[in-house]
Design a protein around this motif. Structure first.
Motif, short mmCIF file in Angstrom:
data_model
loop_
_atom_site.label_atom_id
_atom_site.label_comp_id
_atom_site.label_asym_id
_atom_site.label_seq_id
_atom_site.Cartn_x
_atom_site.Cartn_y
_atom_site.Cartn_z
N VAL A 108 19.18 52.61 28.18
CA VAL A 108 17.96 53.38 28.20
C VAL A 108 17.97 54.29 26.92
CG1 VAL A 108 16.46 55.31 29.09
CG2 VAL A 108 17.65 53.53 30.55
N ALA A 109 19.12 54.82 26.38
CA ALA A 109 19.41 55.20 25.22
C ALA A 109 18.88 54.61 24.04
CB ALA A 109 20.56 56.01 25.19
N VAL A 110 19.40 53.44 23.92
CA VAL A 110 19.19 52.52 22.60
C VAL A 110 17.81 52.24 22.79
CG1 VAL A 110 19.62 50.09 21.86
CG2 VAL A 110 21.56 51.51 22.85
N VAL A 111 16.97 52.07 24.02
CA VAL A 111 15.58 51.83 23.89
C VAL A 111 14.96 53.16 23.31
CG1 VAL A 111 13.70 51.48 25.26
CG2 VAL A 111 15.58 49.96 25.62
N ALA A 112 15.28 54.10 23.88
CA ALA A 112 14.74 55.53 23.32
C ALA A 112 14.90 55.53 21.81
CB ALA A 112 15.57 56.81 24.01
N GLY A 113 15.85 55.26 21.29
CA GLY A 113 16.02 55.36 19.81
C GLY A 113 15.07 54.14 19.13
N LEU A 114 15.30 53.02 19.50
CA LEU A 114 14.10 51.85 19.05
C LEU A 114 12.78 52.19 19.27
CD1 LEU A 114 16.30 48.75 20.28
CD2 LEU A 114 16.11 49.57 17.98
N ALA A 115 12.46 52.73 20.39
CA ALA A 115 11.08 52.88 20.74
C ALA A 115 10.47 54.07 19.77
CB ALA A 115 11.08 53.43 22.18
N SER A 116 11.42 55.14 19.53
CA SER A 116 10.84 56.27 18.62
C SER A 116 10.68 55.82 17.25
CB SER A 116 11.98 57.51 18.58
OG SER A 116 11.59 58.23 17.65
N LEU A 117 11.76 54.76 16.83
CA LEU A 117 11.39 54.21 15.42
C LEU A 117 10.12 53.25 15.40
CD1 LEU A 117 12.98 53.89 12.88
CD2 LEU A 117 14.01 52.20 13.71
N VAL A 118 10.30 52.60 16.10
CA VAL A 118 8.99 51.70 16.27
C VAL A 118 7.37 52.39 16.42
CG1 VAL A 118 7.82 49.64 17.32
CG2 VAL A 118 10.21 49.46 17.08
N SER A 119 7.49 53.51 17.15
CA SER A 119 6.40 54.37 17.46
C SER A 119 5.87 54.87 16.20
CB SER A 119 6.57 55.11 18.62
OG SER A 119 5.73 56.33 18.65
N ASP A 120 6.85 55.61 15.16
CA ASP A 120 6.60 56.20 14.15
C ASP A 120 6.04 54.93 12.93
OD1 ASP A 120 6.97 58.66 15.21
OD2 ASP A 120 9.07 58.89 14.09
N LEU A 121 6.94 53.95 13.13
CA LEU A 121 6.50 53.01 12.12
C LEU A 121 5.10 52.49 12.23
CD1 LEU A 121 9.97 51.27 11.35
CD2 LEU A 121 8.91 52.94 9.98
N ARG A 122 4.72 52.27 13.48
CA ARG A 122 3.53 51.71 13.97
C ARG A 122 2.46 52.54 13.93
NH1 ARG A 122 2.16 47.82 11.92
NH2 ARG A 122 0.47 47.20 13.43
N ARG A 123 2.82 53.93 14.08
CA ARG A 123 2.12 55.02 14.08
C ARG A 123 1.04 55.03 15.38
NH1 ARG A 123 1.47 52.70 9.62
NH2 ARG A 123 -0.50 51.63 9.58
N TRP A 124 1.88 54.85 16.66
CA TRP A 124 1.28 54.78 17.88
C TRP A 124 0.74 56.22 18.43
CZ3 TRP A 124 5.58 51.50 20.59
CH2 TRP A 124 5.23 49.94 20.10
#
Length: 356
Positions: A108-124
């Motif tokens: 879950v922690a790894v997904v938290a970091g990845l999802a934060s990164l993708v969310s910012d890059l894709r401007r969700w």
């Protein structure tokens, strides 16, 4: 610390109670509520409410893209929805494999970091890894077997498809057709905006470390649902200013504590399945009305819905549920506040770069 520096770091207590504009929130609120409740009603009719988490998190794609032109909103919901479906299926698979709690927390922690990164890059929008951490956490800690994984792989995409259909339905109206006829309405690509790549990376790192620390503390303390602490640890990271993030942390804490009181009262009535699903719809609608106005008020409605999900599977110990949700929230918020204060200087903005 100077008064100016202190003012930029710490919020004012009044900020916790500030409300934003309504901004025609009733339409997206209704769309999200329908997207969440309809799959639950179908599962209830089929006698498979144990699959409710799989349906709910697929449907949460409907919360993305508020305020965007219709096609842009659909594109964002599809992107985020695919991520949510993957989290649901991964969570069910990890549960079916009887993964130890520490392993689940790490995933879950790894997904938290990845999802934060993708969310910012894709401007969700909404930004951050909240839905992905919550979806993976719930599905990973709910008992599952091989059949459950197969169900997750069917139910979550079906709920996503329903959410997308709800967003597309407006295009069938005369007003929707007129909107699509404009140049703005036909644009898929989101406009570029300033992107602080350093802050994006730091926020992803904070989400990973904060969720991992909160989850491990919960596991070490013997808490039943460590993902509650992990969700609370990533929610405040959204935002560019430390003061704003600390307000969000305060909202998470105070809103949840108020929400568990409301949840205790509602669950003590022991509503049957039909009334629980109706209640979910009302709470989801109210939460979407409030989310852009005051996040703390949103938690007043979200918390009973989250705790009520456990009641779909059968009777629950309301007192125990309320206490542990409160304790987990305190742990998660406490961990992330320490990290946000510790990284304040690191996150002080330089000139951001324009996204490609």
């Amino acid at each position: 610390m100077t008064d100016a520096a202190r003012g930029s770091l710490l919020p004012r207590p009044a900020d916790l109670f500030r409300f934003g504009p309504h901004d025609a929130a009733h339409l997206p609120a209704a769309r999200v509520a329908v997207s969440v409740v309809a799959p639950l009603a179908v599962l209830a009719a089929l006698g498979h409410l144990e699959w409710a988490p799989y349906a709910t998190f697929g449907a949460f794609a409907s919360a993305f893209g508020r305020g965007l032109p219709r096609l842009q909103r659909i594109g964002m919901q599809l992107e985020a929805g695919v991520g949510l479906v993957l989290c649901v299926v991964l969570g069910a698979a990890l549960s079916a494999l009887a993964t130890p709690a520490v392993g689940l927390v790490l995933a879950v922690a790894v997904v938290a970091g990845l999802a934060s990164l993708v969310s910012d890059l894709r401007r969700w929008s909404p930004p951050g890894p909240l839905f992905f951490v919550f979806g993976l956490g719930v599905c990973a800690f709910v008992p599952a077997d091989g059949a459950s994984v197969a169900a997750a792989a069917v139910v979550a995409p079906a709920s996503l498809a329903l959410a997308l259909a709800a967003s597309l339905a407006g295009a069938l109206t005369p007003r929707g057709r007129r909107a699509l006829a404009t140049g703005t309405g036909r644009v898929w690509r989101r406009d570029p905006r300033l992107l602080d790549r350093r802050r994006t990376l730091v926020h992803a790192g904070i989400c990973l470390v904060a969720s991992l620390a909160a989850g491990l503390i919960s596991v070490a303390a013997g808490f039943e649902n460590p993902y509650w602490a992990m969700v609370s640890a990533v929610v405040p990271v959204v935002g560019s200013a430390t003061a704003t993030q600390l307000v969000r942390a305060g909202h998470r804490l105070l809103g949840t504590l108020a929400g568990v009181v409301l949840a205790a009262g509602l669950l003590a009535l022991e509503p049957d399945t039909l009334w629980l699903i109706v209640l979910f719809g009302v709470l989801q609608f109210a939460a979407e009305l409030a989310v852009m106005r005051n996040y703390g008020l949103t938690l007043l409605f979200v918390t009973p819905m989250a705790l009520g999900m456990s009641a779909l599977a059968g009777p629950v110990d309301v007192g125990e549920l309320v206490v542990w949700r409160s304790v987990d929230t305190v742990v998660g918020v406490g961990v992330v506040v320490v990290l946000l204060l510790a990284t304040h200087r690191l996150r002080t903005s330089r000139r951001p770069r324009r996204a490609d």
